[in-house]
Scaffold this active site. Sequence first.
Site, short mmCIF file in Angstrom:
data_model
loop_
_atom_site.label_atom_id
_atom_site.label_comp_id
_atom_site.label_asym_id
_atom_site.label_seq_id
_atom_site.Cartn_x
_atom_site.Cartn_y
_atom_site.Cartn_z
N HIS A 152 0.61 -0.97 0.04
CA HIS A 152 0.10 0.14 -0.01
C HIS A 152 0.91 0.95 0.31
CE1 HIS A 152 0.62 -0.14 4.60
NE2 HIS A 152 0.90 0.95 4.35
N ASP A 205 -0.13 -8.16 1.32
CA ASP A 205 0.30 -6.28 1.34
C ASP A 205 2.23 -6.00 1.66
OD1 ASP A 205 0.25 -3.47 1.14
OD2 ASP A 205 -0.62 -3.72 3.71
N SER A 217 3.95 2.00 9.53
CA SER A 217 3.59 0.94 9.47
C SER A 217 4.64 0.75 8.03
CB SER A 217 1.84 1.34 8.55
OG SER A 217 2.35 1.58 7.84
#
Length: 218
Positions: A54, A85, A160
Amino acid sequence: MGSALQAFNAELSDLIRQVLPSTVTIEGYSKDLADNSQGSGWIYGPELVVTNYHVIEGLANPMTISPVGRAPMQGEVIGSDPENDIAVIRVQGLGGPLLELESKPPKLGELCIAIGSPHSYRESASMGIISGLSRQIRKPGGAVIEEMIQTDASVNPGNSVGPLVNIHGRIVGMNTMGPAETVNLAVPAETLAAVVPELVEHGSVLRATIGISIALTE
């Protein structure tokens, strides 16, 4: 008690200093140059950075890769797996210390440290515990990522994608955003160990499919 805390404090500080040079900040622009994005990653191989899909989704090559304590470099995405991801970026001349994946699954309650660049504050670290195992996260498109690790270590936009390491400095997971402020999730090292080599070699994960064909006869 005081000496034990001092020893723990010193070891924790040394551990973070040891891991930081293996992390990078990733910056890029969309293909129409209308938007920019920033996230974290970690050095997997001499010219390889691992990050979340992402972070690089929709961005144009090349991207700017900034290793901690070094000048920015250019990198290009060579493989991605949206289902888990995960993405891999090649950075020529990257070098730097590599982070190893932990071969043993984490246990509930183990200490862990999340490292990255939350809200563009580079070289940040937060500590927590492994607070859950075998979690699921539903992505915006509806797909579900299985077997995620839950931690209460602080994970925000920017860190993240950074590594989640144990007290030995080995990666137990790759951070991603969770459904709530204190419920953060990470892609487990076991998944990374299976997927990343596929992305390096093939650019994608080769998944088996079942095909069904129907022939009409008169």
